[in-house]
Scaffold this active site. Sequence first.
Site, mmCIF file in Angstrom:
data_model
loop_
_atom_site.group_PDB
_atom_site.id
_atom_site.type_symbol
_atom_site.label_atom_id
_atom_site.label_comp_id
_atom_site.label_asym_id
_atom_site.label_seq_id
_atom_site.Cartn_x
_atom_site.Cartn_y
_atom_site.Cartn_z
ATOM 1 N N ASP A 66 0.900 -1.216 0.251
ATOM 2 C CA ASP A 66 -0.112 -0.110 0.018
ATOM 3 C C ASP A 66 0.942 1.318 0.089
ATOM 4 O O ASP A 66 1.981 1.361 0.542
ATOM 5 C CB ASP A 66 -0.955 -0.144 1.348
ATOM 6 C CG ASP A 66 -2.031 0.937 1.097
ATOM 7 O OD1 ASP A 66 -2.390 1.509 0.044
ATOM 8 O OD2 ASP A 66 -2.683 1.135 2.230
ATOM 9 N N LEU B 126 11.689 -19.915 -5.259
ATOM 10 C CA LEU B 126 10.346 -19.183 -4.852
ATOM 11 C C LEU B 126 9.107 -19.285 -5.344
ATOM 12 O O LEU B 126 9.209 -19.522 -6.772
ATOM 13 C CB LEU B 126 10.799 -17.761 -4.592
ATOM 14 C CG LEU B 126 10.035 -16.827 -4.045
ATOM 15 C CD1 LEU B 126 9.782 -16.843 -2.504
ATOM 16 C CD2 LEU B 126 9.975 -15.357 -4.388
ATOM 17 N N HIS C 62 2.454 3.337 -9.051
ATOM 18 C CA HIS C 62 2.292 1.992 -9.303
ATOM 19 C C HIS C 62 3.665 1.217 -10.049
ATOM 20 O O HIS C 62 4.052 0.317 -9.806
ATOM 21 C CB HIS C 62 0.882 1.538 -10.188
ATOM 22 C CG HIS C 62 -0.378 2.008 -9.261
ATOM 23 N ND1 HIS C 62 -0.312 1.629 -8.029
ATOM 24 C CD2 HIS C 62 -1.293 2.702 -9.648
ATOM 25 C CE1 HIS C 62 -1.709 2.119 -7.504
ATOM 26 N NE2 HIS C 62 -2.243 2.701 -8.557
HETATM 27 C C1 FPP Z 1 -2.204 0.038 -3.199
HETATM 28 O O1 FPP Z 1 -1.561 1.515 -3.224
HETATM 29 C C2 FPP Z 1 -1.608 -0.693 -4.668
HETATM 30 C C3 FPP Z 1 -2.322 -1.190 -5.437
HETATM 31 C C4 FPP Z 1 -3.671 -1.075 -5.383
HETATM 32 C C5 FPP Z 1 -1.766 -1.893 -6.640
HETATM 33 C C6 FPP Z 1 -0.373 -2.539 -6.257
HETATM 34 C C7 FPP Z 1 0.281 -2.808 -7.630
HETATM 35 C C8 FPP Z 1 1.507 -3.100 -7.869
HETATM 36 C C9 FPP Z 1 2.541 -2.522 -7.057
HETATM 37 C C10 FPP Z 1 2.005 -3.498 -9.206
HETATM 38 C C11 FPP Z 1 1.966 -4.903 -9.070
HETATM 39 C C12 FPP Z 1 2.599 -5.546 -10.218
HETATM 40 C C13 FPP Z 1 2.923 -6.819 -10.117
HETATM 41 C C14 FPP Z 1 3.870 -7.207 -11.213
HETATM 42 C C15 FPP Z 1 2.852 -7.642 -8.951
HETATM 43 P P1 FPP Z 1 -2.842 2.495 -3.344
HETATM 44 O O2 FPP Z 1 -3.013 2.923 -4.832
HETATM 45 O O3 FPP Z 1 -4.059 2.167 -2.729
HETATM 46 O O4 FPP Z 1 -2.025 3.705 -2.593
HETATM 47 P P2 FPP Z 1 -2.776 4.931 -1.835
HETATM 48 O O5 FPP Z 1 -3.419 4.142 -0.638
HETATM 49 O O6 FPP Z 1 -1.548 5.648 -1.524
HETATM 50 O O7 FPP Z 1 -3.614 5.470 -2.641
#
Ligand code: FPP
Length: 249
Positions: free
Chosen positions: A25, A134, A42
């Site tokens: 997050d 893994l 992201h």
């Molecule tokens: C939460 O942060 C994160 C997500 C909803 C997406 C996470 C995805 C990635 C890191 C890319 C994944 C890729 C692979 C290959 C696994 P948020 O957007 O809710 O952040 P905020 O709480 O600060 O708004």
Amino acid sequence: MQQQNEPSISLDTTRIPQHIAIIMDGNGRWAKARGLARSAGHQKGVDTVRAITESAIKLGVKYLTLYAFSTENWKRPASEVAALMSLILTSLEEELFMKNNVRLRIIGDVERLPEDVRQAVLQLVERTNGNTGLTEIIALSYSSKWELTQAAKAIAREVAAGEISPEDISEDDIERHLTTVGIPAPELLIRTGGEVRLSNYLLWQCAYSELYFTDTYWPDFNHNDFCQAISHYQQRERRFGKTSEQVAQ
Ligand code: FPP
């Protein structure tokens, strides 16, 4: 001088959790703090996925489960959903999985994914199936309530078909219908980004997991932060409902 990726935290190498689950997050807030679009957060988050995957391999973790997209995330603006889907499509590179001997598993309602993403991830799952290092489990269009509802439906069908009686339904019956069947429960759950909640993630599987919350946003989370989380885990006594004295025996 300390080498990059060398832990500054000393860990008991005999007590590394075999399964670590992570709620990644803080991507959006990381981007906002820099005046960037959420998608840039992201994008940077993918670099962290790669770095932490390498850390997990180095430390000898056997299973790493990452919450990439929840059932609830479908409610985000269409442009953000599209950006995330496209990022998932481009960042899951076969070469990286092969080079690191990583086996990919996907948990979640893959039927809801766009066709190209669904095909690509399922193909990668198949191609990495023989890898023995893994196991990286990516939760995509996943939520525990969805998963448990699926399990309930499957068990109800078995009851209706006379294969099992309601009185005989056991915890094992529920587990064999979960998306994580065959994977040991996570010993440690890490959430980055400062929120202290589970957000519909692995609720059954984390019944006895140690929980670790950090304010660090996912794009900033690094090897040392990962070791710090494991170090906290190693300092805890896992009692599973027993007393300290019983555990000591
Ligand atoms: C939460 O942060 C994160 C997500 C909803 C997406 C996470 C995805 C990635 C890191 C890319 C994944 C890729 C692979 C290959 C696994 P948020 O957007 O809710 O952040 P905020 O709480 O600060 O708004």
